[in-house]
Design a protein around this motif. Structure first.
Motif, short mmCIF file in Angstrom:
data_model
loop_
_atom_site.label_atom_id
_atom_site.label_comp_id
_atom_site.label_asym_id
_atom_site.label_seq_id
_atom_site.Cartn_x
_atom_site.Cartn_y
_atom_site.Cartn_z
N HIS A 111 0.82 -1.21 0.00
CA HIS A 111 0.00 0.00 0.00
C HIS A 111 0.86 1.26 0.00
CE1 HIS A 111 -3.21 -2.66 2.17
NE2 HIS A 111 -3.14 -2.91 0.87
N GLU A 112 1.86 1.33 -0.85
CA GLU A 112 2.73 2.49 -0.92
C GLU A 112 1.92 3.74 -1.28
OE1 GLU A 112 3.04 -0.27 -2.81
OE2 GLU A 112 5.02 -1.17 -2.50
N SER A 113 2.21 4.85 -0.60
CA SER A 113 1.38 6.04 -0.79
C SER A 113 2.07 7.29 -0.26
CB SER A 113 0.03 5.86 -0.07
OG SER A 113 0.23 5.61 1.31
N CYS A 114 1.44 8.47 -0.52
CA CYS A 114 1.69 9.76 0.16
C CYS A 114 2.95 10.50 -0.28
CB CYS A 114 1.75 9.55 1.68
SG CYS A 114 0.27 8.79 2.38
N THR A 115 3.58 10.14 -1.39
CA THR A 115 4.85 10.74 -1.79
C THR A 115 4.72 11.99 -2.65
OG1 THR A 115 4.89 9.16 -3.59
CG2 THR A 115 6.17 8.60 -1.61
N ALA A 116 3.50 12.42 -2.94
CA ALA A 116 3.27 13.69 -3.65
C ALA A 116 2.00 14.29 -3.06
CB ALA A 116 3.14 13.47 -5.15
N LYS A 117 2.06 14.58 -1.79
CA LYS A 117 0.84 14.79 -1.01
C LYS A 117 0.07 16.04 -1.41
CE LYS A 117 2.41 17.47 2.99
NZ LYS A 117 2.31 17.61 4.45
N MET A 118 -1.22 15.96 -1.21
CA MET A 118 -2.13 17.08 -1.39
C MET A 118 -2.12 17.92 -0.12
SD MET A 118 -6.23 16.85 -2.23
CE MET A 118 -6.53 15.67 -0.90
N GLY A 119 -2.06 19.22 -0.27
CA GLY A 119 -2.08 20.08 0.91
C GLY A 119 -1.70 21.50 0.60
N ARG A 120 -1.43 22.26 1.65
CA ARG A 120 -1.17 23.69 1.52
C ARG A 120 0.13 24.11 2.18
NH1 ARG A 120 -6.65 25.76 4.08
NH2 ARG A 120 -6.35 23.83 5.28
N ASP A 121 0.90 23.17 2.72
CA ASP A 121 2.16 23.54 3.35
C ASP A 121 3.31 23.41 2.36
OD1 ASP A 121 2.75 20.84 3.15
OD2 ASP A 121 2.56 20.44 5.30
N GLU A 122 4.51 23.74 2.80
CA GLU A 122 5.66 23.78 1.90
C GLU A 122 6.07 22.41 1.38
OE1 GLU A 122 9.22 23.68 5.29
OE2 GLU A 122 8.90 25.47 4.07
N MET A 123 5.62 21.34 2.03
CA MET A 123 5.96 20.00 1.58
C MET A 123 4.86 19.39 0.70
SD MET A 123 8.98 19.49 2.61
CE MET A 123 9.23 17.73 2.41
N SER A 124 3.83 20.14 0.43
CA SER A 124 2.75 19.65 -0.44
C SER A 124 3.17 19.74 -1.90
CB SER A 124 1.47 20.45 -0.21
OG SER A 124 1.00 20.26 1.11
N VAL A 125 2.67 18.81 -2.71
CA VAL A 125 3.03 18.74 -4.13
C VAL A 125 1.85 19.13 -5.01
CG1 VAL A 125 3.83 17.18 -5.97
CG2 VAL A 125 4.77 16.98 -3.64
N VAL A 126 0.62 18.79 -4.57
CA VAL A 126 -0.57 19.16 -5.36
C VAL A 126 -1.56 19.90 -4.47
CG1 VAL A 126 -0.32 17.22 -6.95
CG2 VAL A 126 -1.79 16.97 -4.93
N ASP A 127 -2.40 20.71 -5.12
CA ASP A 127 -3.45 21.42 -4.40
C ASP A 127 -4.72 20.58 -4.36
OD1 ASP A 127 -4.69 21.66 -6.91
OD2 ASP A 127 -4.28 23.81 -7.10
N ALA A 128 -5.80 21.14 -3.87
CA ALA A 128 -7.05 20.41 -3.72
C ALA A 128 -7.61 19.92 -5.04
CB ALA A 128 -8.09 21.28 -3.01
N ASN A 129 -7.23 20.56 -6.15
CA ASN A 129 -7.66 20.14 -7.48
C ASN A 129 -6.62 19.27 -8.17
OD1 ASN A 129 -10.27 21.34 -7.57
ND2 ASN A 129 -9.30 23.34 -7.81
N LEU A 130 -5.67 18.77 -7.39
CA LEU A 130 -4.66 17.80 -7.85
C LEU A 130 -3.68 18.40 -8.86
CD1 LEU A 130 -6.90 14.60 -8.15
CD2 LEU A 130 -5.66 15.49 -6.16
N ARG A 131 -3.60 19.73 -8.93
CA ARG A 131 -2.64 20.40 -9.80
C ARG A 131 -1.28 20.45 -9.13
NH1 ARG A 131 -6.69 25.45 -10.66
NH2 ARG A 131 -6.45 25.32 -8.39
N VAL A 132 -0.24 20.10 -9.87
CA VAL A 132 1.12 20.18 -9.34
C VAL A 132 1.48 21.65 -9.19
CG1 VAL A 132 3.55 19.68 -9.80
CG2 VAL A 132 1.79 17.97 -10.34
#
Length: 540
Positions: free
Chosen positions: A472-493
Motif C-alpha cells: 500500500h505504498e502512498s503519500c509521496t506527492a501529497k495534497m495540501g497547503r504547506d511547503e511539503m505539499s506537491v498538489v493542491d485540492a484540485n490535484l494540480r502540481v
C-alpha cells in the motif's frame, strides 16, 4: 493484439503506426486511478485520451483467478522494487511490489475493497482546504460507483454502480471461528466492515471483495477499461514506459516514452495526468526537473520547479509475515484467500483504529522467518493471521538513484522507524496470537508454527525479521497547503500548469485499510475536477 482467454474479450493495444502526435489528455499509468480517469474522460466522444501503461495485458490466469494473486509478486507483472537496507528491519531489504500490468495494483492485489475510515477523509479535506474531499463527499462517490451485494445500508453503500462488490461466498470454515474469537476479545463482529465500523472504533468480520463467480477478479481494468476499448477516442498503449514530462513555459506540453525499444514524443493539448503510483510518480516528476532542488542538482537534472515534498512522506501499512498456524485438516484457499479482517486500537487514547490484521489462507513468512521456522510450502496445510498497522507513524522517502529513467529509484521505507510503531505491532501480535490460540479456533489448529511465546527483545527481533509491506505504498506527492505539499485540492502540481496527479501518492496520510478503494475515489474525484475545468460531462 493479445488472444482471448476463457471467452473474454481480447485486449486492444494500439500499434506503432497508430500513435498520434497529440491527444487532449495523456494519462501516464493504467492502474487503479488511471483506469478510472481514462474511462470517465473518454465518455466524452469529442475528447481524445491516451493511456500509457508500462506493463502488459491483464488477461492472464494469475490475474483473473483471485486466489492466485501472490504468484504475481516477483513476476513480470511486478516492478520488482526493494527498499534500501533498513536498520529497523535488521538490515533487510524488503520487497515493495507494485503492479506493472494493465489495472496496476488492482490486477495483482488481494482484491480487498476497504473504503477507509471517516477520520481519514476529514483529515484529507482539512489538509486540502476543500470539503469536496470530506467523508460525506467521498461517501457520495462510493454510493455512485458501487454495486454492493451485502447487508443493506443505503446511507453508506451503493447499488447499481460499475463495481461488483460483495462479501466472500462460503468462506473457509476457519473464518467463523476467527470472528467468534475476536468478538470474545472485545473486537465486535459487524455485518459490514466498511459500514458504521469505519466511523468508530472498528470491528471484525468479512472483508468486502472485488470477486465474482467464485474466484474471478474484478479489477479496475476489467471494470472501467475493457468494456470501452473499442472507442476511437481512447488509445491504450501497453509495454510503454514514460521517461520524461515535456515542460515549457511553466506548462506540461506532453511526454516522452519508449514503446518496444522505440522512442516517442506525444503532445498533450490539454493536460498530462500522472497515475503511476507512489514510487513511479515522484520518480518521473524528479526526472522531469520537479522536486527538491538539491537532490535534482546532485543528479545533474535541471530544476524546473523546486518542490521539496516530491518523494517525501512515504507511507505504507506494515504487514507482518507472522502468527502462522498448522491446520488440523488441510484446507485450500477460497475466494480471495483473505476472508477475515479486523480493525482495532492498540491503545484507547487514539481516535482511529490503528491495527488491521488479515487472514492469509496460506503459510506466510518473510525471507527470514520462512526459513527460520521451516514453514511448509504447500498452500493448504497452514494459515496465517498476519498482524498489520493501519496508521504507522514511520515516514520514508523515494529518491532517484541516477538520472537514468530506467534505473530503479532508491526507496527508504523506514518501516518500524518509531517506538510507537513497534509498540503497536507488539500489541497486534499479542491479539493475533490470542485469537489463534483461542478455544473457538482450536479445532483448526494442530500447532502454532510461529512466532510462539517470545518475550521482550526476542519478540521485537522476530517482528523486525518478519515486517514488510502491505502493498500500500502512498503519500509521496501529497495534497495540501504547506511547503511539503506537491498538489493542491484540485490535484494540480504546484508551479506547473497542465499537470495533475491522480493516484495514491496524493494522500496526505495513508487511509485506514487497503488503499485500492480510496485510490479509485481519487480517480473519480480527478475526473470530476477535469470535467468541471473543461466543461465536460460529469461522471455518472
Amino acid at each position: 493484439m493479445t488472444t482471448s482467454l476463457g471467452g473474454l474479450t481480447p485486449d486492444r493495444e494500439i500499434t506503432q503506426d497508430t500513435i498520434r502526435s497529440a491527444y487532449d489528455f495523456i494519462i501516464c499509468g493504467g492502474g487503479c486511478a488511471g483506469s478510472v480517469v481514462a474511462r470517465r474522460l473518454s465518455d466524452n466522444p469529442e475528447v481524445s485520451v491516451l493511456v500509457i501503461e508500462a506493463g502488459g495485458s491483464d488477461r492472464v490466469p494469475t490475474v483473473i483467478d483471485s486466489t492466485l494473486w501472490m504468484q504475481n509478486i516477483g513476476s513480470e507483472r511486478d516492478w520488482g522494487y526493494h527498499a534500501e537496507p533498513s536498520p529497523t528491519l535488521n538490515g533487510r531489504t524488503p520487497p515493495l511490489p507494485m503492479g506493472k500490468v494493465l489495472g496496476g495494483g488492482s490486477s495483482i492485489n488481494g482484491s480487498v475493497w476497504a473504503r477507509g475510515h471517516k477520520n481519514d477523509f476529514e483529515m484529507w479535506a482539512e489538509a486540502a482546504g476543500d470539503p469536496a474531499w470530506n467523508y460525506e463527499s467521498v461517501l457520495a462517490i462510493y454510493r455512485r460507483i458501487e454495486d454492493w451485494h451485502g447487508p443493506s445500508d443505503p446511507y453508506r453503500r451503493g447499488t447499481g454502480g460499475l463495481l461488483n462488490i460483495l462479501q466472500p461466498n462460503d468462506p473457509v470454515p476457519l473464518v467463523p471461528a476467527l470472528i467468534e474469537a475476536a468478538d470474545a476479545l472485545g473486537i465486535p463482529r459487524v455485518d459490514d466492515i466498511n459500514g458504521a465500523a469505519m466511523e468508530g472504533d472498528g470491528g471484525c468480520g468479512l472483508p468486502s471483495v472485488l470477486v465474482q463467480d467464485g474466484n474471478r477478479r474484478v479489477s479496475m481494468a476489467a471494470t472501467y477499461l475493457h468494456p470501452v476499448m473499442g472507442r476511437p477516442n481512447l488509445h491504450i498503449l501497453l509495454c510503454s514506459e514514460v521517461t520524461r514530462i515535456a515542460i515549457a513555459g511553466g506548462r506540461a506540453r506532453g511526454v516522452s516514452f519508449v514503446h518496444r525499444g522505440r522512442r516517442y514524443e506525444v503532445e498533450a493539448t490539454r493536460e498530462v495526468i500522472l497515475s503511476q503510483g507512489a514510487i513511479n510518480t515522484p520518480k518521473l516528476l524528479m526526472l522531469s526537473g520537479i522536486g527538491d532542488e538539491a537532490e535534482l542538482k546532485a543528479h545533474g537534472i535541471d530544476v524546473v520547479q523546486h518542490l521539496p515534498g516530491v518523494g517525501a512522506n512515504f507511507q505504507d501499512h506494515i504487514l507482518l509475515a507472522g502468527c502462522c498456524f498448522e491446520y488440523v485438516t488441510p484446507e485450500a484457499p477460497r475466494n480471495n484467500a483473505a476472508e477475515f479482517v479486523f480493525y482495532a486500537k492498540s491503545r484507547s487514547d487514539i481516535a482511529t483504529p490503528d491495527l488491521m490484521p488479515v487472514l492469509e489462507e496460506i503459510p506466510f513468512g518473510s525471507e527470514v522467518t520462512a526459513t527460520a521456522y521451516d514453514l511448509p510450502t504447500a498452500v493448504d496445510v497452514a494459515w496465517t493471521l498476519a498482524p498489520g498497522l493501519a496508521r504507522p507513524d514511520s515516514r520514508g522517502r523515494v529518491r532517484l538513484a541516477s538520472a537514468d529513467p530506467f534505473a530503479a529509484p532508491r526507496i527508504e521505507a523506514n518501516f518500524l522507524g518509531t517506538d510507537t510503531d513497534m509498540a503497536a505491532m507488539l500489541r497486534c501480535v499479542e491479539l493475533c496470537r490470542d485469537i489463534g490460540n483461542s478455544a473457538p479456533v482450536a479445532p483448526f489448529v494442530k500447532r502454532e508454527l510461529m512466532p510462539g511465546p517470545l518475550k521482550g527483545a526476542a519478540m521485537e527481533d522476530f517482528i523486525r525479521n518478519a515486517a514488510g509491506t502491505y502493498f500500500h505504498e502512498s503519500c509521496t506527492a501529497k495534497m495540501g497547503r504547506d511547503e511539503m505539499s506537491v498538489v493542491d485540492a484540485n490535484l494540480r502540481v504546484y508551479g506547473i500548469d497542465g499537470l495533475r496527479i491522480a493516484d495514491a501518492s496524493i494522500m496526505p496520510e495513508i487511509s485506514t485499510g487497503n488503499t485500492m478503494a480510496p485510490t479509485v475515489v481519487i480517480g473519480e474525484r480527478a475526473s470530476e475536477i477535469l470535467a468541471t475545468a473543461y466543461g465536460l460531462a460529469a461522471p455518472t
